[in-house]
Design a protein around this motif. Structure first.
Motif, PDB file in Angstrom:
ATOM      1  N   LEU A 154       0.867  -1.208   0.371  1.00 53.63           N
ATOM      2  CA  LEU A 154       0.088  -0.007  -0.076  1.00 53.63           C
ATOM      3  C   LEU A 154       1.109   1.334  -0.717  1.00 53.63           C
ATOM      4  O   LEU A 154       1.782   1.329   0.783  1.00 53.63           O
ATOM      5  CB  LEU A 154      -1.134   0.212   1.430  1.00 53.63           C
ATOM      6  N   ALA A 155       0.435   2.430  -1.021  1.00 49.83           N
ATOM      7  CA  ALA A 155       1.619   3.529  -0.866  1.00 49.83           C
ATOM      8  C   ALA A 155       0.587   4.701  -1.114  1.00 49.83           C
ATOM      9  O   ALA A 155      -0.579   4.397  -1.509  1.00 49.83           O
ATOM     10  CB  ALA A 155       2.197   3.504  -2.044  1.00 49.83           C
ATOM     11  N   LEU A 156       0.279   5.653   0.277  1.00 49.74           N
ATOM     12  CA  LEU A 156      -0.778   6.815   0.146  1.00 49.74           C
ATOM     13  C   LEU A 156      -0.287   7.924  -1.255  1.00 49.74           C
ATOM     14  O   LEU A 156       0.795   8.409  -1.078  1.00 49.74           O
ATOM     15  CB  LEU A 156      -0.782   7.153   1.133  1.00 49.74           C
ATOM     16  N   VAL A 157      -1.212   7.712  -1.991  1.00 43.60           N
ATOM     17  CA  VAL A 157      -0.535   8.841  -2.827  1.00 43.60           C
ATOM     18  C   VAL A 157      -1.603   9.721  -3.070  1.00 43.60           C
ATOM     19  O   VAL A 157      -2.933  10.065  -2.657  1.00 43.60           O
ATOM     20  CB  VAL A 157      -0.738   8.155  -4.507  1.00 43.60           C
ATOM     21  N   GLY A 203      -5.760 -10.935   5.423  1.00 41.66           N
ATOM     22  CA  GLY A 203      -5.003 -11.017   5.474  1.00 41.66           C
ATOM     23  C   GLY A 203      -3.375 -11.804   5.038  1.00 41.66           C
ATOM     24  O   GLY A 203      -2.434 -11.909   5.800  1.00 41.66           O
ATOM     25  N   SER A 204      -3.460 -10.717   3.858  1.00 41.11           N
ATOM     26  CA  SER A 204      -1.996 -11.267   3.301  1.00 41.11           C
ATOM     27  C   SER A 204      -0.964 -10.650   3.930  1.00 41.11           C
ATOM     28  O   SER A 204      -1.239  -9.075   5.096  1.00 41.11           O
ATOM     29  CB  SER A 204      -2.394 -10.868   1.939  1.00 41.11           C
ATOM     30  N   GLN A 205       0.342 -10.965   4.062  1.00 36.84           N
ATOM     31  CA  GLN A 205       1.459  -9.481   4.537  1.00 36.84           C
ATOM     32  C   GLN A 205       1.199  -8.726   3.424  1.00 36.84           C
ATOM     33  O   GLN A 205       1.341  -8.499   2.190  1.00 36.84           O
ATOM     34  CB  GLN A 205       2.907 -11.361   4.429  1.00 36.84           C
ATOM     35  N   THR A 206       1.537  -7.647   4.502  1.00 37.53           N
ATOM     36  CA  THR A 206       1.553  -6.553   3.537  1.00 37.53           C
ATOM     37  C   THR A 206       2.752  -5.182   3.510  1.00 37.53           C
ATOM     38  O   THR A 206       3.301  -5.456   4.502  1.00 37.53           O
ATOM     39  CB  THR A 206       0.661  -5.694   4.010  1.00 37.53           C
ATOM     40  N   VAL A 207       3.216  -4.628   2.750  1.00 35.06           N
ATOM     41  CA  VAL A 207       3.885  -3.384   3.008  1.00 35.06           C
ATOM     42  C   VAL A 207       3.578  -2.480   2.934  1.00 35.06           C
ATOM     43  O   VAL A 207       2.861  -1.927   1.997  1.00 35.06           O
ATOM     44  CB  VAL A 207       5.420  -3.611   1.389  1.00 35.06           C
ATOM     45  N   GLY A 208       3.924  -1.131   3.713  1.00 35.55           N
ATOM     46  CA  GLY A 208       3.177   0.287   4.006  1.00 35.55           C
ATOM     47  C   GLY A 208       4.418   0.882   3.139  1.00 35.55           C
ATOM     48  O   GLY A 208       5.153   0.839   3.844  1.00 35.55           O
ATOM     49  N   VAL A 209       4.515   1.831   2.382  1.00 37.63           N
ATOM     50  CA  VAL A 209       5.634   2.794   1.618  1.00 37.63           C
ATOM     51  C   VAL A 209       5.307   3.633   2.781  1.00 37.63           C
ATOM     52  O   VAL A 209       4.671   4.291   2.514  1.00 37.63           O
ATOM     53  CB  VAL A 209       5.687   2.723   0.350  1.00 37.63           C
ATOM     54  N   LEU A 210       6.327   4.182   3.422  1.00 37.69           N
ATOM     55  CA  LEU A 210       6.272   5.467   4.145  1.00 37.69           C
ATOM     56  C   LEU A 210       5.923   6.837   3.402  1.00 37.69           C
ATOM     57  O   LEU A 210       6.828   6.587   1.558  1.00 37.69           O
ATOM     58  CB  LEU A 210       7.345   6.280   4.720  1.00 37.69           C
ATOM     59  N   ASP A 211       5.977   7.732   3.246  1.00 34.80           N
ATOM     60  CA  ASP A 211       5.709   9.123   2.154  1.00 34.80           C
ATOM     61  C   ASP A 211       7.112   9.578   2.124  1.00 34.80           C
ATOM     62  O   ASP A 211       7.695   9.792   3.328  1.00 34.80           O
ATOM     63  CB  ASP A 211       4.656  10.277   2.951  1.00 34.80           C
ATOM     64  N   VAL A 267       6.005  -4.745   6.816  1.00 30.70           N
ATOM     65  CA  VAL A 267       7.613  -4.301   6.702  1.00 30.70           C
ATOM     66  C   VAL A 267       6.778  -2.612   6.517  1.00 30.70           C
ATOM     67  O   VAL A 267       5.543  -2.854   5.767  1.00 30.70           O
ATOM     68  CB  VAL A 267       8.660  -4.829   5.823  1.00 30.70           C
ATOM     69  N   VAL A 268       7.678  -1.939   6.239  1.00 31.40           N
ATOM     70  CA  VAL A 268       7.935  -0.498   6.496  1.00 31.40           C
ATOM     71  C   VAL A 268       8.720   0.029   5.770  1.00 31.40           C
ATOM     72  O   VAL A 268      10.225  -0.633   5.548  1.00 31.40           O
ATOM     73  CB  VAL A 268       7.639   0.428   7.495  1.00 31.40           C
ATOM     74  N   ASP A 269       8.880   0.264   4.385  1.00 35.09           N
ATOM     75  CA  ASP A 269       9.317   0.364   3.262  1.00 35.09           C
ATOM     76  C   ASP A 269       9.366   2.330   2.856  1.00 35.09           C
ATOM     77  O   ASP A 269       8.895   2.792   3.235  1.00 35.09           O
ATOM     78  CB  ASP A 269       9.417  -0.507   1.664  1.00 35.09           C
ATOM     79  N   ALA A 282       6.117  -1.190  -7.037  1.00 34.14           N
ATOM     80  CA  ALA A 282       7.658  -1.493  -6.910  1.00 34.14           C
ATOM     81  C   ALA A 282       7.487  -2.480  -5.128  1.00 34.14           C
ATOM     82  O   ALA A 282       8.786  -3.208  -5.624  1.00 34.14           O
ATOM     83  CB  ALA A 282       8.500  -0.230  -6.766  1.00 34.14           C
ATOM     84  N   ALA A 283       7.180  -1.818  -4.372  1.00 35.91           N
ATOM     85  CA  ALA A 283       7.210  -2.560  -3.045  1.00 35.91           C
ATOM     86  C   ALA A 283       6.906  -3.811  -3.220  1.00 35.91           C
ATOM     87  O   ALA A 283       7.150  -4.918  -2.796  1.00 35.91           O
ATOM     88  CB  ALA A 283       6.462  -1.530  -2.291  1.00 35.91           C
ATOM     89  N   ALA A 284       5.746  -4.236  -3.151  1.00 35.54           N
ATOM     90  CA  ALA A 284       5.256  -5.826  -3.944  1.00 35.54           C
ATOM     91  C   ALA A 284       6.142  -6.137  -4.296  1.00 35.54           C
ATOM     92  O   ALA A 284       6.371  -7.794  -3.771  1.00 35.54           O
ATOM     93  CB  ALA A 284       3.826  -5.440  -4.050  1.00 35.54           C
ATOM     94  N   CYS A 285       6.752  -6.297  -5.342  1.00 38.84           N
ATOM     95  CA  CYS A 285       7.476  -6.448  -6.430  1.00 38.84           C
ATOM     96  C   CYS A 285       9.348  -6.956  -5.077  1.00 38.84           C
ATOM     97  O   CYS A 285      10.060  -7.948  -5.428  1.00 38.84           O
ATOM     98  CB  CYS A 285       8.069  -6.179  -7.294  1.00 38.84           C
TER      99      CYS A 285
END
Length: 321
Positions: free
Chosen positions: A25-28, A74-82, A165-167, A306-309
């Motif tokens: 997930l990425a906030l845009v 329930g899926s494993q998730t990456v959050g992208v920081l602003d 994770v946070v990316d 990109a984060a999901a990859c």
């Protein structure tokens, strides 16, 4: 730098996900970019969409319902920081074992950040051994306020996902671009963002240099030629620094992200004033997707994709040294 990236040292709850693969997930501007890459022998981008909402952190039901409909709950998730939620600082690496590096960096950067270091999460990006001509060991310290990372993780959990994770954007983008920089000759990544952009310089599948640029893609249309000229100057300074201080061979190619359509003022200015091959990245060239990726989707969802990859790199056991 291991491909697990900075996010591995920003750990949160790890739950057993239902969907195989990795969600990001990425906030845009105007909403949330959502992407999911499946795992297995035929890994692919199975979800890539923009969910419009002016209030992502409060419009939980809308987001949760869509996530559930996509089968991602329930899926494993990456959050992208602003970009504004963290600071990236180039410093000499403390002379300590790797396992003590983050703690040692806390004291090295405490006077360089604009927030309370005691309430911060710290990680680092170790540069290749030949960076800065091997004169000293350098790292990028990544410092984020705990309130920012914890808010992101809590939000992901509220959406019915498992925060893993946070990316950060600079590292997320390496998941889809580092293989394009497999030679000594450098590759420039120019990521267009708002309120700022970034430039990263890669060689032999590793990042050697990165910095924030003042170019604001949302305001560029107000004075496109002036904005483009300013971007060229900033990029040229980065290229000069890369050669003179980092000690690397000249870059030969510049990749603009996300995808650009036609000969924009920026693309024209870059091609006319930089001694590089200038191209725009089409995700179709680097990601296997189950559905067509149109320009608008690519522009809004680049960071989420990109984060999901990063799951692909992990599953392949790749490393970037």
């Amino acid at each position: 730098m291991d491909v697990k990236q900075i996010a591995a040292n920003f750990p949160f709850l790890k739950k057993k996900g239902q969907a195989k693969g990795l969600t990001a997930l990425a906030l845009v501007d105007g909403g949330v970019a959502l992407a999911h890459v499946s795992s297995g022998k035929k890994s692919a981008l199975t979800v890539c969409e923009f969910i419009e909402t002016p209030s992502p952190f409060t419009d939980i039901k809308l987001l949760r319902d869509r996530i559930d409909a996509l089968g991602l709950t329930g899926s494993q998730t990456v959050g992208v920081l602003d970009q504004g939620a963290y600071q990236l600082l180039l410093v000499d690496a403390p002379d300590v074992p790797d396992e003590e590096m983050a703690d040692a960096l806390r004291w090295r950067v405490k006077d360089l950040v604009g927030f309370d270091i005691e309430n911060s999460t710290i990680d680092y990006i170790e540069l290749p051994e030949d960076a800065y001509r091997g004169r000293s060991r350098m790292v990028y310290a990544v410092v984020a306020e705990k309130s920012q990372t914890e808010r992101l993780a809590s939000w992901i959990e509220e959406l019915g996902l498992a925060p893993a994770v946070v990316d950060i954007p600079e590292l997320a983008l390496l998941n889809i671009t580092k293989k394009l920089a497999d030679e000594e000759a450098g590759l420039v990544l120019f990521h267009l963002g708002s309120p700022s952009s970034s430039v990263s310089l890669l060689s032999q599948e590793a990042m050697y240099f990165t910095r924030t640029l003042s170019y604001d893609v949302q305001h560029a249309d107000l004075n496109p030629h002036q904005s483009a000229s300013s971007a060229v100057l900033e990029l040229q300074r980065s290229l000069d620094y890369y050669e003179s201080q980092v000690g690397k061979s000249p870059c030969v190619k510049l990749l603009v992200l996300p995808i650009q359509v036609g000969e924009t003022a920026l693309m024209t200015e870059l091609r006319s004033n930089l001694p590089l091959e200038v191209q725009s990245l089409d995700l179709v060239d680097v990601v296997t997707a189950e559905k067509a990726l149109n320009v608008e989707t690519q522009q809004r969802c680049l960071l989420a994709v990109a984060a999901a990859c990063r799951s692909l790199l992990t599953s392949q056991g790749s490393t970037a040294k």
